[in-house]
Design an enzyme around this catalytic site. Structure first.
Site, PDB file in Angstrom:
ATOM      1  N   CYS A 368       0.749  -1.221   0.000  1.00 20.88           N
ATOM      2  CA  CYS A 368       0.072   0.067  -0.024  1.00 20.88           C
ATOM      3  C   CYS A 368       0.798   1.359   0.178  1.00 20.88           C
ATOM      4  O   CYS A 368       0.553   2.162  -0.900  1.00 20.88           O
ATOM      5  CB  CYS A 368      -1.025  -0.109   1.020  1.00 20.88           C
ATOM      6  SG  CYS A 368      -1.409  -1.656   1.987  1.00 20.88           S
ATOM      7  N   ARG A 397       6.715 -11.183   5.610  1.00 16.25           N
ATOM      8  CA  ARG A 397       6.076 -11.034   7.222  1.00 16.25           C
ATOM      9  C   ARG A 397       6.426 -12.162   7.702  1.00 16.25           C
ATOM     10  O   ARG A 397       6.831 -13.220   7.577  1.00 16.25           O
ATOM     11  CB  ARG A 397       4.393 -11.252   6.890  1.00 16.25           C
ATOM     12  CG  ARG A 397       3.780 -10.187   6.055  1.00 16.25           C
ATOM     13  CD  ARG A 397       2.430 -10.484   6.024  1.00 16.25           C
ATOM     14  NE  ARG A 397       1.780  -9.348   4.969  1.00 16.25           N
ATOM     15  CZ  ARG A 397       0.674  -9.478   4.522  1.00 16.25           C
ATOM     16  NH1 ARG A 397      -0.228 -10.076   4.950  1.00 16.25           N
ATOM     17  NH2 ARG A 397       0.392  -8.411   3.916  1.00 16.25           N
ATOM     18  N   GLN A 415       1.655 -11.029  -3.495  1.00 17.42           N
ATOM     19  CA  GLN A 415       0.303 -10.397  -3.695  1.00 17.42           C
ATOM     20  C   GLN A 415      -0.160 -10.033  -4.919  1.00 17.42           C
ATOM     21  O   GLN A 415       0.617  -9.317  -5.466  1.00 17.42           O
ATOM     22  CB  GLN A 415       0.122  -9.394  -2.613  1.00 17.42           C
ATOM     23  CG  GLN A 415      -0.130  -9.718  -1.223  1.00 17.42           C
ATOM     24  CD  GLN A 415      -0.367  -8.544  -0.189  1.00 17.42           C
ATOM     25  OE1 GLN A 415       0.199  -7.545  -0.179  1.00 17.42           O
ATOM     26  NE2 GLN A 415      -1.522  -8.788   0.541  1.00 17.42           N
ATOM     27  N   ASP A 417      -1.872  -7.562  -5.881  1.00 18.37           N
ATOM     28  CA  ASP A 417      -2.555  -6.518  -4.941  1.00 18.37           C
ATOM     29  C   ASP A 417      -2.793  -5.273  -5.705  1.00 18.37           C
ATOM     30  O   ASP A 417      -2.104  -4.959  -6.773  1.00 18.37           O
ATOM     31  CB  ASP A 417      -1.246  -6.043  -4.130  1.00 18.37           C
ATOM     32  CG  ASP A 417      -1.813  -5.482  -2.928  1.00 18.37           C
ATOM     33  OD1 ASP A 417      -3.066  -5.430  -2.612  1.00 18.37           O
ATOM     34  OD2 ASP A 417      -0.773  -5.073  -2.048  1.00 18.37           O
ATOM     35  N   HIS A 419      -4.761  -0.929  -5.435  1.00 15.95           N
ATOM     36  CA  HIS A 419      -5.170  -0.005  -4.602  1.00 15.95           C
ATOM     37  C   HIS A 419      -5.934   0.962  -5.732  1.00 15.95           C
ATOM     38  O   HIS A 419      -5.420   1.274  -6.544  1.00 15.95           O
ATOM     39  CB  HIS A 419      -3.783   0.620  -3.812  1.00 15.95           C
ATOM     40  CG  HIS A 419      -3.328  -0.130  -2.899  1.00 15.95           C
ATOM     41  ND1 HIS A 419      -2.440  -0.997  -2.988  1.00 15.95           N
ATOM     42  CD2 HIS A 419      -3.599  -0.641  -1.818  1.00 15.95           C
ATOM     43  CE1 HIS A 419      -2.077  -1.859  -2.037  1.00 15.95           C
ATOM     44  NE2 HIS A 419      -2.915  -1.446  -1.256  1.00 15.95           N
ATOM     45  N   LYS A 502     -15.132  -4.341   4.984  1.00 15.10           N
ATOM     46  CA  LYS A 502     -14.060  -5.143   3.933  1.00 15.10           C
ATOM     47  C   LYS A 502     -15.304  -6.368   3.542  1.00 15.10           C
ATOM     48  O   LYS A 502     -16.222  -6.696   4.319  1.00 15.10           O
ATOM     49  CB  LYS A 502     -13.080  -5.726   4.470  1.00 15.10           C
ATOM     50  CG  LYS A 502     -13.278  -6.553   5.644  1.00 15.10           C
ATOM     51  CD  LYS A 502     -11.851  -7.355   6.093  1.00 15.10           C
ATOM     52  CE  LYS A 502     -11.946  -8.082   6.985  1.00 15.10           C
ATOM     53  NZ  LYS A 502     -11.051  -9.093   7.191  1.00 15.10           N
ATOM     54  N   HIS A 548      -8.222  -1.154  -0.916  1.00 10.52           N
ATOM     55  CA  HIS A 548      -7.265  -2.155  -1.355  1.00 10.52           C
ATOM     56  C   HIS A 548      -8.067  -3.424  -1.729  1.00 10.52           C
ATOM     57  O   HIS A 548      -8.968  -3.891  -1.100  1.00 10.52           O
ATOM     58  CB  HIS A 548      -6.551  -2.833   0.198  1.00 10.52           C
ATOM     59  CG  HIS A 548      -6.207  -1.872   0.991  1.00 10.52           C
ATOM     60  ND1 HIS A 548      -4.737  -1.514   1.374  1.00 10.52           N
ATOM     61  CD2 HIS A 548      -6.907  -0.757   2.041  1.00 10.52           C
ATOM     62  CE1 HIS A 548      -4.816  -0.612   2.200  1.00 10.52           C
ATOM     63  NE2 HIS A 548      -5.908  -0.217   2.600  1.00 10.52           N
TER      64      HIS A 548
END
Ligand code: ZN
Ligand code: ZN
Length: 676
Positions: A368, A397, A415, A417, A419, A502, A548
């Protein structure tokens, strides 16, 4: 005071019955056949009770086994429980999951009964139901052997055959404690002292000569647990402390009939056969290497080909759907993670800082902040929105050692991912597009069923930031989209992240297992922390909303799920090797090379076995690799420019012209066909 209470049945009808009437009485008054079929009942007070704010689902917790009466709005009760208040009443039969859970816990009592009959020196801990069966923690100096477990299982059959009713006994606490103390039942004493108060009445349940400290509920009698198995045994320390006694935890499972029990063990075998760690090795897809570290994945060439197919599809879809592909660094200065709040709230999941020149850097746990910096790098007006940045971003992580599991739980992953930065007015259409995209992912990769959960805030909980207006606007958009698309969903109040609501999408795999993958998440925290802006139509600066979203979730994890879902037999478009060539003898090698070139020119992934193995051995080897098509090439095929086709899991289909085969193969690939 009236001696009557109201019972509302699921059809809405209300009966007035005497106080103390039991669910069994109600069932029996409807029909004796129904009374024989029901197992337990679910009741809910008709006058709403004030719920304790801290109360979670009591039914699942350890506490639920002992303390009572439950104050939960809704609870499961045994059929002989007298009803004293106005309730809605649902009579649950064997097909209800809650009834199965009660049966499994009842099986734990049955196992304890058998255990004490055979090994009376055993001390009992507790025996809850689990998602797949039950266990009982017990203490006995001598370890139980396999033969002991078989004897226990055999004795359980006797207890079931005796069909002993489960009867509740209420006893003064002091009395119960005195009894257990005289028997040195240290674990029961602990549970009573922990979960009940002086002056309480203690709930015990008796079947035959066996009595156990338990709040219930249970099935009406031991005879209702028709199919069971003692499965395994493991060691555990009492209260998890290694200075305490070593307990033995005996596991079992139970069902209402033998058919379900068999199906359960078949499913376990199937799960084992599909284990992605085993298949990953067998098919040479990936590895995790001690020397490099736990939870870090090496994609081998064949796994790499599958990943490329997954990523190519994902990137093309992103671009087709109006996303812009970006790339951001793997390490960034600690300062950035302070602004984003990760230093403060997420540090324990991050790799430690590393010093470099004059600054400290950290590996990124999320993408992000990187995307935010791209947004922030130039001024934006409402005409520029929405901005949709997508990245197949590697994140790291920290997961505790011992919690890693193949591809499913790792320390480094990718990911898919994205945004989305948009105006409040654009939220709804953006969410709708995300849901469409998520559905396309599931469908393309062969999942038919999925479950949607909407996590919202709890206005009373102070951890949630943002005004009620913002929350209502966002949650309203999410629910309108789900309703309009007629997607069933479960709302989970209070489960949202602190910065916004979410939607989570859990897919259901071929074995009926649930996997959490896609998520679409609102955020008004990061735009505020980074002072994000766009100039609105009114010429004034406004803060954009940020969404996200990840659809595969983690590419590694999704790959693991795919391996298990397909049992390693990937559909044509994902298969690392799509066609295996088997020349019958050496004199067909030239034709095999010709065929290989033709197939490769058509974009197919081909492997030819030109070894001097026998034909059947080559076919078997390709079969073990789960290659979709094996083409056998002999004199006849070479003479007629054809191929003899063997289809995975279907077998021999005979000869077809090479061109016809290429057409078929290409159609399967471009159509992302699941079947061959
Ligand atoms: Zn019980
Ligand atoms: Zn994000």
């Amino acid at each position: 005071m009236s001696n009557l209470i109201k019972i509302q049945l699921p059809d809405g009808s209300i009966r007035e019955v005497a106080k103390g009437t039991t669910p069994f009485d109600v069932a029996n008054s409807i029909s004796p056949r129904l009374a024989a079929a029901v197992v337990v009942a679910r009741i809910r007070p008709l006058t709403p009770v004030a719920l304790n704010e801290n109360e979670t689902s009591l039914e699942q917790s350890e506490e639920a086994m002992y303390s009572g009466p439950a104050t939960s709005a809704e609870r499961i009760v045994g059929l002989s429980t007298p009803l004293h208040e106005d309730v809605s009443l649902e009579l649950l039969k064997e097909n209800d999951p809650a009834a199965l859970r009660v049966a499994r816990h009842s099986a734990a009592h049955i196992m304890a009964t058998a255990l004490l009959e055979l090994f009376p020196e055993t001390k009992l801990g507790h025996g809850p139901a689990t998602d797949s069966g039950f266990f009982y923690d017990v203490y006995r100096e001598v370890p139980f052997t396999e033969a002991d477990l078989a004897a226990i299982e055999a004795r359980m059959a006797d207890v079931v055959a005796r069909d002993e009713p489960f009867i509740q006994i209420l006893e003064p606490r002091d009395q119960a404690l005195a009894d257990y103390k005289s028997d040195a039942e240290f674990m029961k004493i602990h549970f009573i002292e922990r979960f009940t108060k002086p002056g309480d009445e203690i709930s015990l349940y008796r079947n035959g000569n066996f009595t156990d400290f338990c709040r219930g509920p249970h099935v009406p009698s031991t005879g209702r647990v028709k199919a069971f198995k003692v499965t395994s045994i493991a060691g555990a320390y009492w209260l998890g402390d290694e200075n305490n006694q070593q307990l033995q935890r005996i596991y079992g499972t139970a069902f209402f009939n033998a058919k379900d029990l068999d199906a359960h063990f078949k499913q376990l075998e199937e799960i084992k056969a599909r284990d992605h760690r085993v298949l990953g090795k067998q098919l040479d897809l990936f590895s995790i290497q001690e020397v490099a570290g736990a939870g870090l994945i090496f994609w081998h060439p064949k796994g790499g080909l599958i990943r490329k197919a997954m990523e190519d599809w994902m990137r093309e879809e992103c671009i087709r759907r109006g996303y812009q592909m970006v790339f951001t660094p793997h390490i960034m200065r600690r300062e950035l993670w302070k602004i984003s709040g990760h230093e403060e709230n997420y540090a324990e999941n991050m790799y430690p800082p590393m010093e470099l020149d004059d600054a400290e850097y950290r590996l990124k746990p999320m993408n992000c902040p990187g995307h935010i910096l791209i947004y922030k790098n130039s001024p934006k007006s409402y005409r520029d929105l929405p901005q949709r940045y997508a990245e197949l971003g590697n994140v790291y992580r920290y997961e505790r050692s011992g919690t890693m599991h193949g591809l499913l739980r790792v320390r480094g992953f990718t990911q898919d991912d994205a945004h989305i930065f948009c105006t409040p007015e654009q939220i709804e259409s953006e969410v709708e597009a995300c849901i469409d995209f998520a559905e396309a992912v599931l469908k393309t990769f062969g999942f038919e069923k999925f479950i949607v959960e909407l996590s919202t805030w709890d206005p009373k909980d102070k951890k949630f930031i943002g005004s009620a207006d913002k929350w209502e606007n966002a949650v309203g958009s999410l629910t309108r989209v789900l309703d309009r698309k007629q997607i069933p969903y479960k709302t989970i109040p209070g489960e949202a992240a602190f910065y916004g609501p979410k939607i989570d999408i859990k897919l259901v795999d071929v074995l009926g297992r649930l996997w959490q993958l896609s998520t679409v998440q609102f955020d008004w925290n990061l735009p505020a922390r980074f002072d994000l802006e766009y100039i609105g139509e009114d010429g004034a600066p406004h803060q954009p909303v940020m969404v996200h979203r990840a659809l595969f979730g983690s590419v590694e994890r999704f790959f693991g799920v795919l391996i298990e879902h397909y049992a390693g037999a990937f559909p044509m478009w994902l298969a690392p090797v799509q066609v295996g060539l088997v020349p019958i003898s050496e004199k067909h090698h030239d034709y095999a090379k010709t065929v290989q070139h033709r197939l490769e020119a058509a974009g197919l992934r081909v492997e030819a076995d030109l070894s001097n193995q026998k034909m059947n051995a080559k076919i078997r080897d390709f079969g073990l690799q789960k290659i979709p098509f094996i083409l056998i090439l002999g004199d006849k095929e070479a003479a007629s420019n054809s191929v003899s086709v063997r289809v995975r899991a279907k077998g021999d289909e005979g000869s077809v012209p090479l061109d016809a085969f290429i057409d078929r193969a290409k159609k399967l690939i471009t159509g992302h066909a699941m079947e061959l």
